[in-house]
Design a protein around this motif. Sequence first.
Motif, mmCIF file in Angstrom:
data_model
loop_
_atom_site.group_PDB
_atom_site.id
_atom_site.type_symbol
_atom_site.label_atom_id
_atom_site.label_comp_id
_atom_site.label_asym_id
_atom_site.label_seq_id
_atom_site.Cartn_x
_atom_site.Cartn_y
_atom_site.Cartn_z
ATOM 1 N N UNK A 16 -35.396 24.394 6.261
ATOM 2 C CA UNK A 16 -35.777 25.662 7.079
ATOM 3 C C UNK A 16 -37.048 25.970 7.107
ATOM 4 N N UNK A 17 -37.494 26.676 8.378
ATOM 5 C CA UNK A 17 -39.008 26.956 8.555
ATOM 6 C C UNK A 17 -39.434 27.687 7.589
ATOM 7 N N UNK A 18 -38.595 28.719 7.131
ATOM 8 C CA UNK A 18 -39.024 29.744 6.105
ATOM 9 C C UNK A 18 -38.031 31.066 6.303
ATOM 10 N N UNK A 19 -38.297 31.871 5.329
ATOM 11 C CA UNK A 19 -37.852 33.123 5.241
ATOM 12 C C UNK A 19 -38.821 34.151 4.787
ATOM 13 N N UNK A 20 -39.025 35.370 4.894
ATOM 14 C CA UNK A 20 -37.720 36.331 5.703
ATOM 15 C C UNK A 20 -38.226 36.419 7.259
ATOM 16 N N UNK A 21 -37.281 36.602 8.124
ATOM 17 C CA UNK A 21 -37.368 37.156 9.556
ATOM 18 C C UNK A 21 -38.240 36.020 10.337
ATOM 19 N N UNK A 22 -37.980 34.841 10.127
ATOM 20 C CA UNK A 22 -38.336 33.757 10.878
ATOM 21 C C UNK A 22 -37.103 33.241 12.007
ATOM 22 N N UNK A 23 -37.722 33.167 13.244
ATOM 23 C CA UNK A 23 -36.298 33.062 14.034
ATOM 24 C C UNK A 23 -35.884 31.700 14.118
ATOM 25 N N UNK A 24 -34.531 31.592 14.235
ATOM 26 C CA UNK A 24 -33.917 30.320 14.266
ATOM 27 C C UNK A 24 -32.424 30.567 13.611
ATOM 28 N N UNK A 25 -31.535 29.748 13.798
ATOM 29 C CA UNK A 25 -30.211 29.827 13.310
ATOM 30 C C UNK A 25 -30.198 29.442 11.571
ATOM 31 N N UNK A 26 -30.908 28.272 11.351
ATOM 32 C CA UNK A 26 -31.131 27.866 9.895
ATOM 33 C C UNK A 26 -31.972 28.736 9.118
ATOM 34 N N UNK A 27 -32.838 29.332 9.743
ATOM 35 C CA UNK A 27 -33.552 30.497 9.001
ATOM 36 C C UNK A 27 -32.745 31.594 8.722
ATOM 37 N N UNK B 205 -45.477 24.911 1.741
ATOM 38 C CA UNK B 205 -45.688 23.676 1.578
ATOM 39 C C UNK B 205 -46.307 23.156 3.091
ATOM 40 N N UNK B 206 -47.225 22.212 2.984
ATOM 41 C CA UNK B 206 -47.630 22.051 4.258
ATOM 42 C C UNK B 206 -47.030 21.002 5.153
ATOM 43 N N UNK B 207 -47.089 21.302 6.634
ATOM 44 C CA UNK B 207 -46.414 20.904 7.728
ATOM 45 C C UNK B 207 -47.116 20.775 8.951
ATOM 46 N N UNK B 208 -47.369 19.503 9.220
ATOM 47 C CA UNK B 208 -48.476 19.556 10.441
ATOM 48 C C UNK B 208 -47.796 20.160 11.763
ATOM 49 N N UNK C 64 -44.360 18.623 16.975
ATOM 50 C CA UNK C 64 -42.778 18.684 17.175
ATOM 51 C C UNK C 64 -42.375 17.483 16.626
ATOM 52 N N UNK C 65 -42.594 16.343 16.296
ATOM 53 C CA UNK C 65 -42.017 15.205 15.809
ATOM 54 C C UNK C 65 -42.316 14.923 14.569
ATOM 55 N N UNK C 66 -43.034 15.357 14.029
ATOM 56 C CA UNK C 66 -43.954 15.185 12.563
ATOM 57 C C UNK C 66 -43.612 16.397 11.567
ATOM 58 N N UNK C 67 -43.510 17.477 12.003
ATOM 59 C CA UNK C 67 -43.553 18.555 11.120
ATOM 60 C C UNK C 67 -42.342 18.564 10.138
ATOM 61 N N UNK C 68 -40.974 18.309 10.544
ATOM 62 C CA UNK C 68 -40.048 18.293 9.701
ATOM 63 C C UNK C 68 -40.193 17.374 8.687
ATOM 64 N N UNK C 69 -40.445 16.143 9.050
ATOM 65 C CA UNK C 69 -40.178 14.807 8.093
ATOM 66 C C UNK C 69 -41.370 15.182 7.001
ATOM 67 N N UNK C 70 -42.613 15.424 7.411
ATOM 68 C CA UNK C 70 -43.732 15.768 6.409
ATOM 69 C C UNK C 70 -43.272 16.866 5.367
ATOM 70 N N UNK C 71 -42.953 17.915 5.944
ATOM 71 C CA UNK C 71 -42.611 18.999 5.182
ATOM 72 C C UNK C 71 -41.381 18.834 4.093
ATOM 73 N N UNK C 72 -40.570 18.183 4.791
ATOM 74 C CA UNK C 72 -39.377 17.641 3.874
ATOM 75 C C UNK C 72 -39.720 16.840 2.509
ATOM 76 N N UNK D 91 -34.113 16.729 8.553
ATOM 77 C CA UNK D 91 -34.438 16.719 7.134
ATOM 78 C C UNK D 91 -33.454 15.732 5.882
ATOM 79 N N UNK D 92 -32.400 15.517 6.495
ATOM 80 C CA UNK D 92 -31.502 14.602 5.703
ATOM 81 C C UNK D 92 -31.773 13.158 5.664
#
Length: 369
Positions: A8-19, A61-64, A67-75, A97-98
């Motif tokens: 997830x990008x984060x909580x609380x009140x971060x836009x997005x379905x998974x959030x 946690x750091x995330x670049x 668009x293409x690298x943010x999720x994998x680095x953060x995970x 992330x899986x």
Amino acid sequence: MKIFVTGTRGIPYVPGGIETHCQHLYANLSKNSDFEIVISVRNKYCKVKQSNWKGVNIINTFAPSSLHLETIFHTFLSIIKAKLLKADMVHIHAVGPALLVPVARIMGLTVIFTHHGPDYEKKKWGKLSKLFLQIGEYLGCLFANEMIVISKTIENLVLTKYKKPATVIYNGAAIPNKHKGRSFLDSVDLEPDSYVLTVARFVPEKGLELLVRAFQQCNTKFKLVVVGDSEYETTYSKQLKAMIDSDDNIIRTGYITGEPLHQLFSHARLFVMPSFHEGLPIALLEAMGYGRSVLVSDIPANLEVGLRKDRYFTCGDVEDLKEKMERLLEVGISDGEKNDFISRIKEKYNWEKIAAQTIKVYEQALKKR
């Protein structure tokens, strides 16, 4: 027992379905269990800087900014933190992330994977990105200790493709009291019951340009309110914003949460979701929880909610969307259907029940370990 959450990008009140899913799920889970919940968030999305929210521990946690690298680095970095914090279990959300589920397993972590939908079907991704998302789905289904899916549609997908069983735990929504205030409506020159509402990110799979075109063809005195924005500015998002801003009858609010969004849902005449792709749309469930009249595309995720036939339009068909929008703006919603919506949210899409179902999956995974 420590549960470490990523994807997830984060909580609380971060836009997005998974959030939104994570915000409600883990607040309820923390309240109704003895589990210690730690959520790894991406610093750029979390406006509220805090280490604990409603009993949920939050770590940045750091995330670049890519668009293409943010999720994998953060995970990847989150999984390392989970190991260092001696987490008993890692809960990974979404097929991107899986990709790193096997890494977590190699590190000796018990892994829960929640499949929120086949993200590789989204129009924003190129061929290579879609391939990696498909590989992520495969690895998540193959290597997770337990798998959760948020709809029967996704359950059928993983059974057909991978012959793997999964626990269906739906998305949820709250049953809010209708907000009597109208300060935000006043600030954007809106009257109650005088507008169509849509809430979505500015990406192609949400179909917002179709809604704008259909609305502009409607013979109506109502306005259209578009809540949302884009994470990364693209040609599509720029064109969509220009399209919206050129029409005085369409209001673009950007990302909003809390009381302003509460007011907009409370007083909307009609909620519309023109998506080409969804997992199980929380925004639709929220509109139903408010007892709003709704109109959505006839994609599998929306059909699974089981609305009346005239509350679906043919996906991608501007003329069908226009005609059904005009009719529903005219007739509104009956008290009987409004009460039915609210009852269904209470029974089937209740966050407390969803938290209890998730706890059972955790307990099942721990017993197997």
